[in-house]
Scaffold this motif. Structure first.
Motif, PDB file in Angstrom:
ATOM      1  N   LYS A 263      40.590  44.914  29.591  1.00 55.42           N
ATOM      2  CA  LYS A 263      39.609  45.792  30.587  1.00 55.42           C
ATOM      3  C   LYS A 263      39.596  45.209  32.167  1.00 55.42           C
ATOM      4  N   ASN A 264      39.658  43.625  32.203  1.00 53.61           N
ATOM      5  CA  ASN A 264      39.453  42.972  33.081  1.00 53.61           C
ATOM      6  C   ASN A 264      41.197  42.829  33.589  1.00 53.61           C
ATOM      7  N   SER A 265      42.062  43.468  33.294  1.00 54.57           N
ATOM      8  CA  SER A 265      43.614  42.898  33.719  1.00 54.57           C
ATOM      9  C   SER A 265      43.271  44.616  34.329  1.00 54.57           C
ATOM     10  N   ILE A 266      42.682  45.311  33.848  1.00 54.82           N
ATOM     11  CA  ILE A 266      43.156  47.245  34.003  1.00 54.82           C
ATOM     12  C   ILE A 266      42.257  46.689  35.584  1.00 54.82           C
ATOM     13  N   THR A 267      41.494  46.538  35.571  1.00 50.08           N
ATOM     14  CA  THR A 267      40.105  46.568  36.764  1.00 50.08           C
ATOM     15  C   THR A 267      40.991  45.938  38.350  1.00 50.08           C
ATOM     16  N   SER A 268      41.602  44.691  37.673  1.00 52.36           N
ATOM     17  CA  SER A 268      42.905  43.868  38.718  1.00 52.36           C
ATOM     18  C   SER A 268      43.666  44.583  39.330  1.00 52.36           C
ATOM     19  N   ILE A 269      44.888  45.513  38.075  1.00 46.47           N
ATOM     20  CA  ILE A 269      45.031  46.384  38.507  1.00 46.47           C
ATOM     21  C   ILE A 269      45.030  47.884  39.895  1.00 46.47           C
ATOM     22  N   ARG A 270      43.966  48.137  39.668  1.00 46.26           N
ATOM     23  CA  ARG A 270      43.100  49.318  40.169  1.00 46.26           C
ATOM     24  C   ARG A 270      42.776  48.378  42.019  1.00 46.26           C
ATOM     25  N   ILE A 271      42.193  47.434  41.634  1.00 52.01           N
ATOM     26  CA  ILE A 271      41.698  46.785  42.840  1.00 52.01           C
ATOM     27  C   ILE A 271      42.563  45.340  43.340  1.00 52.01           C
ATOM     28  N   PRO A 272      43.460  45.230  43.579  1.00 49.03           N
ATOM     29  CA  PRO A 272      44.343  43.749  43.822  1.00 49.03           C
ATOM     30  C   PRO A 272      43.885  42.941  44.546  1.00 49.03           C
ATOM     31  N   GLN A 273      44.111  41.732  43.635  1.00 46.03           N
ATOM     32  CA  GLN A 273      43.443  40.927  44.970  1.00 46.03           C
ATOM     33  C   GLN A 273      44.172  39.664  45.285  1.00 46.03           C
ATOM     34  N   ASN A 274      44.059  39.224  46.518  1.00 39.77           N
ATOM     35  CA  ASN A 274      45.512  38.521  46.779  1.00 39.77           C
ATOM     36  C   ASN A 274      45.062  37.145  46.427  1.00 39.77           C
ATOM     37  N   ILE A 275      46.569  36.825  45.822  1.00 38.19           N
ATOM     38  CA  ILE A 275      46.397  35.502  45.055  1.00 38.19           C
ATOM     39  C   ILE A 275      46.773  33.897  46.049  1.00 38.19           C
ATOM     40  N   GLU A 276      46.470  33.316  46.052  1.00 40.17           N
ATOM     41  CA  GLU A 276      46.706  32.354  46.773  1.00 40.17           C
ATOM     42  C   GLU A 276      48.228  30.799  45.734  1.00 40.17           C
ATOM     43  N   PHE A 277      49.409  30.941  46.799  1.00 41.32           N
ATOM     44  CA  PHE A 277      50.322  30.057  46.084  1.00 41.32           C
ATOM     45  C   PHE A 277      50.089  28.784  46.120  1.00 41.32           C
ATOM     46  N   SER A 278      50.519  28.654  45.013  1.00 38.21           N
ATOM     47  CA  SER A 278      50.683  27.104  45.140  1.00 38.21           C
ATOM     48  C   SER A 278      52.152  26.363  44.220  1.00 38.21           C
ATOM     49  N   TRP A 279      52.998  25.589  44.909  1.00 40.19           N
ATOM     50  CA  TRP A 279      53.629  25.012  43.590  1.00 40.19           C
ATOM     51  C   TRP A 279      53.014  23.596  42.848  1.00 40.19           C
ATOM     52  N   MET A 280      52.171  23.285  43.206  1.00 44.13           N
ATOM     53  CA  MET A 280      51.330  23.086  41.531  1.00 44.13           C
ATOM     54  C   MET A 280      50.567  23.677  40.980  1.00 44.13           C
ATOM     55  N   ILE A 281      50.553  24.528  40.914  1.00 45.00           N
ATOM     56  CA  ILE A 281      50.177  25.678  40.070  1.00 45.00           C
ATOM     57  C   ILE A 281      51.154  25.994  38.891  1.00 45.00           C
ATOM     58  N   VAL A 282      51.823  26.170  39.782  1.00 46.37           N
ATOM     59  CA  VAL A 282      53.119  26.378  39.025  1.00 46.37           C
ATOM     60  C   VAL A 282      53.964  25.245  38.200  1.00 46.37           C
TER      61      VAL A 282
END
Length: 391
Positions: free
Chosen positions: A116-135
């Protein structure tokens, strides 16, 4: 690390045949699973909150679900080790299954919520902060799951644990899910495509599938599934080492968890060997107790080996079966001496339609066989089988 902990914490760790050693292996692996999955959940939750990625947070809760499963397994093994009691003569081993079912249900509910939370995220996309540390942290997570796969698979093979084999398989699914999320982060960074919610939904499906699969496996065990082939082969090998035993029939194995079994069977032999067959039956029971912690009930059947009578009864029964279904056939026929009577035992394979007519088939076969020998007592069972048209 796991090998070192096994040597340090498990006494007599090389005695894999011992139930107490098997239980210690399982409890240790469950404890390690709790620790590693909780660590992965913490790292991914932290990374997801920093980056704003629903998919990473969902993947973190996937690891939390695995930790919950490991906790349930650990508690299940502890409860299963209580042993037998006045009201539970065969022990409490099935507590492991019950805890597994409850944890699978919790995982299924968690997966639904995350979807359900993911469907909400699909409807209202959020900007993602990219980081090579997270990768880098996601790559470390994949490597940890790879390590968990290898040690779970290795120990599962050692102690023949279906639960640990399932855990090893689940590690592969987790690695695939984390890899998909990592790829989505990189794709979004270079292309701007906001697919984070879709990846989160994919992971939630992984979680729900894992929970549902675990529930179905446990339900099958509770309903009573076909015994493991290796277990049947082991029992058969112990029995058939005696030349006086000509065959085994009606082998039924009840699994009470933690490697404790209750078995019943018929062994076949010739009537002139009746005295020695009784001794052999006692010897088999004792060997199964020593080697497999198996409580056994054995009945001795003395076969009537008259080929003329056998062929006549077989043909009579076959003719009756053909009246009801052309593709029905006799799977097995045994003629057992029983005092003044002969017990004629049929197992017939056929379709569901034939099985529904079982009462009629029984009456028809019974009348036909009694016309041959009035001292016969006919026992007929019909099992559903894949049928092939006769050529």
């Amino acid at each position: 690390m796991v090998s070192l902990l096994i040597r340090l914490l498990i006494k007599d760790y090389e005695n894999i045949a011992s139930q107490s050693v098997q239980k210690s292996y399982a409890k240790l692996c469950s404890a390690i699973g709790i620790l590693l999955n909780t660590l992965l959940f913490t790292v991914k939750l932290f990374s997801g909150l920093i980056s704003g990625s629903t998919a990473i947070i969902t993947d973190g809760f996937n690891n939390l679900a695995d930790a919950v499963t490991s906790i349930a397994s650990f508690l299940g093994f502890c409860l299963a080790g209580i042993g037998s009691g006045e009201n539970h003569l065969f022990g409490h081993g099935r507590y492991e299954w019950l805890m597994g079912f409850l944890s699978a249900l919790a995982v299924l509910v968690m997966g639904t919520t995350l979807a359900k939370n993911s469907i909400t995220s699909i409807r209202i996309p959020q900007n993602i902060e990219f980081s090579w540390m997270i990768v880098f942290l996601l790559i470390c997570s994949i490597l940890v799951k790879l390590y968990m796969f290898f040690y779970n698979k290795n120990i599962a093979c050692k102690i023949n644990s279906s639960a640990m084999k399932a855990t090893a398989s689940d590690c592969i699914s987790d690695m695939a899910a984390t890899t998909a999320i990592m790829i989505s982060l990189i794709v979004q960074y270079f292309t701007g495509w906001k697919i984070d919610g879709w990846c989160g939904l994919l992971v939630s499906f992984f979680i729900m599938f894992s929970g549902l699969k675990s529930m179905m496996e446990i339900v099958e065990r509770l309903l009573g599934q076909t015994p493991d082939k290796d277990l049947v082969d082991k029992i058969t090998t112990i029995i058939m080492q005696y030349s006086q035993v000509k065959g085994i029939n009606s082998l039924i194995i009840h699994d009470y968890g933690l490697g404790h079994y209750v078995a019943s069977m018929h062994i076949e032999g010739e009537e002139e060997n009746s005295a020695i067959l009784s001794d052999i039956a006692n010897e088999i029971s004792y060997k199964l107790y020593l080697q497999m912690d198996c409580d056994t009930t054995i009945q001795i059947d003395y076969l009537d080996t008259d080929p003329v009578l056998y062929d006549l009864i077989y043909k009579k029964a076959e003719q009756e079966i053909q009246k009801f279904e052309a593709n029905g056939k006799i799977k097995s026929l045994r003629i057992v001496k029983s005092g003044l009577h002969k017990n004629v035992l049929f197992i017939i394979s056929g379709s569901r339609k034939l099985q529904k007519k079982q009462d009629q088939v029984r009456v028809s076969i019974n009348q036909s066989i009694l016309s041959v020998n009035s001292n016969c007592r006919v026992i007929t069972k019909i099992v559903i089988a894949a049928l092939h048209s006769k050529k």
